[in-house]
Design an enzyme around this catalytic site. Sequence first.
Site, PDB file in Angstrom:
ATOM      1  N   ASP A 197       0.820  -1.211   0.000  1.00  0.00           N
ATOM      2  CA  ASP A 197       0.000   0.000   0.000  1.00  0.00           C
ATOM      3  C   ASP A 197       0.857   1.265   0.000  1.00  0.00           C
ATOM      4  O   ASP A 197       1.987   1.273   0.489  1.00  0.00           O
ATOM      5  CB  ASP A 197      -0.908  -0.022   1.244  1.00  0.00           C
ATOM      6  N   TRP A 257       2.658   8.061  -2.385  1.00  0.00           N
ATOM      7  CA  TRP A 257       4.052   8.202  -2.793  1.00  0.00           C
ATOM      8  C   TRP A 257       4.122   9.143  -4.003  1.00  0.00           C
ATOM      9  O   TRP A 257       4.948  10.061  -4.053  1.00  0.00           O
ATOM     10  CB  TRP A 257       4.630   6.834  -3.150  1.00  0.00           C
ATOM     11  N   HIS A 302       1.912   3.543  -9.122  1.00  0.00           N
ATOM     12  CA  HIS A 302       1.707   2.114  -9.412  1.00  0.00           C
ATOM     13  C   HIS A 302       2.844   1.555 -10.268  1.00  0.00           C
ATOM     14  O   HIS A 302       3.274   0.424 -10.074  1.00  0.00           O
ATOM     15  CB  HIS A 302       0.367   1.899 -10.120  1.00  0.00           C
ATOM     16  N   SER A 351      -7.621  -5.568  -4.798  1.00  0.00           N
ATOM     17  CA  SER A 351      -8.662  -6.166  -3.951  1.00  0.00           C
ATOM     18  C   SER A 351     -10.030  -6.082  -4.627  1.00  0.00           C
ATOM     19  O   SER A 351     -10.218  -5.304  -5.571  1.00  0.00           O
ATOM     20  CB  SER A 351      -8.716  -5.427  -2.609  1.00  0.00           C
ATOM     21  N   ARG A 378     -12.550   2.114  -7.549  1.00  0.00           N
ATOM     22  CA  ARG A 378     -11.699   3.233  -8.009  1.00  0.00           C
ATOM     23  C   ARG A 378     -12.114   3.665  -9.419  1.00  0.00           C
ATOM     24  O   ARG A 378     -12.797   2.916 -10.123  1.00  0.00           O
ATOM     25  CB  ARG A 378     -10.229   2.789  -8.010  1.00  0.00           C
ATOM     26  N   LEU A 392      10.387 -20.770  -4.364  1.00  0.00           N
ATOM     27  CA  LEU A 392       9.394 -19.910  -3.708  1.00  0.00           C
ATOM     28  C   LEU A 392       8.009 -20.039  -4.347  1.00  0.00           C
ATOM     29  O   LEU A 392       7.874 -20.028  -5.569  1.00  0.00           O
ATOM     30  CB  LEU A 392       9.863 -18.447  -3.825  1.00  0.00           C
ATOM     31  N   ARG A 409       2.185  -4.755   6.207  1.00  0.00           N
ATOM     32  CA  ARG A 409       1.471  -3.741   5.419  1.00  0.00           C
ATOM     33  C   ARG A 409       2.344  -2.507   5.334  1.00  0.00           C
ATOM     34  O   ARG A 409       2.772  -1.971   6.368  1.00  0.00           O
ATOM     35  CB  ARG A 409       0.120  -3.381   6.042  1.00  0.00           C
ATOM     36  N   ILE A 439      -6.379  -4.706   7.808  1.00  0.00           N
ATOM     37  CA  ILE A 439      -6.178  -5.903   6.988  1.00  0.00           C
ATOM     38  C   ILE A 439      -6.807  -5.747   5.596  1.00  0.00           C
ATOM     39  O   ILE A 439      -6.408  -6.421   4.645  1.00  0.00           O
ATOM     40  CB  ILE A 439      -6.786  -7.151   7.694  1.00  0.00           C
TER      41      ILE A 439
HETATM   42  C1  IPE Z   1      -5.332  -2.639   0.097  1.00  0.00           C
HETATM   43  O1  IPE Z   1      -5.054  -1.315  -0.132  1.00  0.00           O
HETATM   44  C2  IPE Z   1      -5.391  -3.395  -1.194  1.00  0.00           C
HETATM   45  C3  IPE Z   1      -4.122  -3.562  -1.897  1.00  0.00           C
HETATM   46  C4  IPE Z   1      -2.959  -3.162  -1.483  1.00  0.00           C
HETATM   47  C5  IPE Z   1      -4.208  -4.255  -3.139  1.00  0.00           C
HETATM   48  P1  IPE Z   1      -6.218  -0.205  -0.220  1.00  0.00           P
HETATM   49  O2  IPE Z   1      -5.555   1.084  -0.415  1.00  0.00           O
HETATM   50  O3  IPE Z   1      -7.224  -0.605  -1.215  1.00  0.00           O
HETATM   51  O4  IPE Z   1      -6.843  -0.332   1.231  1.00  0.00           O
HETATM   52  P2  IPE Z   1      -7.813   0.642   2.023  1.00  0.00           P
HETATM   53  O5  IPE Z   1      -8.961   0.963   1.106  1.00  0.00           O
HETATM   54  O6  IPE Z   1      -7.038   1.867   2.355  1.00  0.00           O
HETATM   55  O7  IPE Z   1      -8.191  -0.127   3.234  1.00  0.00           O
HETATM   56  C1  IPE Z   2      -1.758   0.300  -3.247  1.00  0.00           C
HETATM   57  O1  IPE Z   2      -1.543   1.656  -3.292  1.00  0.00           O
HETATM   58  C2  IPE Z   2      -2.038  -0.277  -4.609  1.00  0.00           C
HETATM   59  C3  IPE Z   2      -3.419  -0.741  -4.776  1.00  0.00           C
HETATM   60  C4  IPE Z   2      -4.345  -0.736  -3.878  1.00  0.00           C
HETATM   61  C5  IPE Z   2      -3.743  -1.256  -6.076  1.00  0.00           C
HETATM   62  P1  IPE Z   2      -2.755   2.702  -3.249  1.00  0.00           P
HETATM   63  O2  IPE Z   2      -3.168   2.972  -4.648  1.00  0.00           O
HETATM   64  O3  IPE Z   2      -3.836   2.234  -2.361  1.00  0.00           O
HETATM   65  O4  IPE Z   2      -2.022   3.937  -2.641  1.00  0.00           O
HETATM   66  P2  IPE Z   2      -2.561   4.923  -1.531  1.00  0.00           P
HETATM   67  O5  IPE Z   2      -2.990   4.092  -0.356  1.00  0.00           O
HETATM   68  O6  IPE Z   2      -3.718   5.655  -2.145  1.00  0.00           O
HETATM   69  O7  IPE Z   2      -1.411   5.797  -1.219  1.00  0.00           O
HETATM   70 MG    MG Z   3      -4.166   2.455  -0.336  1.00  0.00          MG
END
Ligand code: IPE
Ligand code: IPE
Ligand code: MG
Length: 245
Positions: A17, A22, A34, A62, A68, A128, A177, A184
């Site tokens: 995450d 970033w 990404h 997820s 999104r 792995l 995380r 979670i």
């Molecule tokens: C969790 O991150 C899912 C992945 C890293 C793929 P999110 O950014 O979607 O989680 P929430 O919405 O902040 O809980």
């Molecule tokens: C995790 O980074 C990647 C995915 C959930 C696909 P985020 O896109 O959730 O990044 P933040 O949490 O908004 O910084």
């Molecule tokens: Mg996120």
Amino acid sequence: MNLKDQSKIQDVAIIMDGNGRWAKNRSRPRIWGHVRGASVVSKIAESASDLELNSLTLYAFSTENFSRPDQEVNFLFKLLDKFLIKEKQKILKNNIHFRVIGKFDFLSEKTLRKVRELEDLTKDNTGLKLRFAFGYGGRAEIVEACNTLISKNLKASEENISKHLYDEIINIDLLIRTGGDQRISNFLLWQSAYAELFFTNTFWPDFSSQEFQDILSQVSTRERRFGGIHTSSETEFQKENQTHL
Ligand code: IPE
Ligand code: IPE
Ligand code: MG
């Protein structure tokens, strides 16, 4: 609960995450985060392989991430496709056993074919176990397992549910995380029942092999009791409590 008898960290999962924040900190679009995040995946998988972990499960997309904007979702699908092309040789060379877990039938035919091909090419690899959780939701996984049991006329038991999850890795030792949040987010709910949790503020694109190793060595000193008491406390317990028992 059928837990491993040893407390060594062998099965690790990561919620990758912080890509968006970033990028935002650098005044760049979220998708740039990404892209940078995707390049970290390969480094960490390589470290996990070098460290001879049994498995590494990475949360890449997820079930909730469908909420999104379409453009971001489509970009993430494309990134998976690119990853499968770019990392194929490295995965094969490192004897990695690769699988994608989740409900990912929304992927394009082209990407699905690549997923299936790489899964097939690596199915006998003994290194792995690298898992990509894509279109993954922990609750959905448990519900699917229960529905399969019903259709097979089998009763719900810990053993039967475990056997019908997406994958064979049913006990995660360590769940990391990145990105600073401490939740979670519907990841490996069943498998993390006794996982050690580790939250780092590092955003995923800044996560390094060094930090990964530091976390592993830090967590390996934790005492995992699985509901029991420390072994040295057992003799103490006998001594102290003898008269009361
Ligand atoms: C969790 O991150 C899912 C992945 C890293 C793929 P999110 O950014 O979607 O989680 P929430 O919405 O902040 O809980
Ligand atoms: C995790 O980074 C990647 C995915 C959930 C696909 P985020 O896109 O959730 O990044 P933040 O949490 O908004 O910084
Ligand atoms: Mg996120």
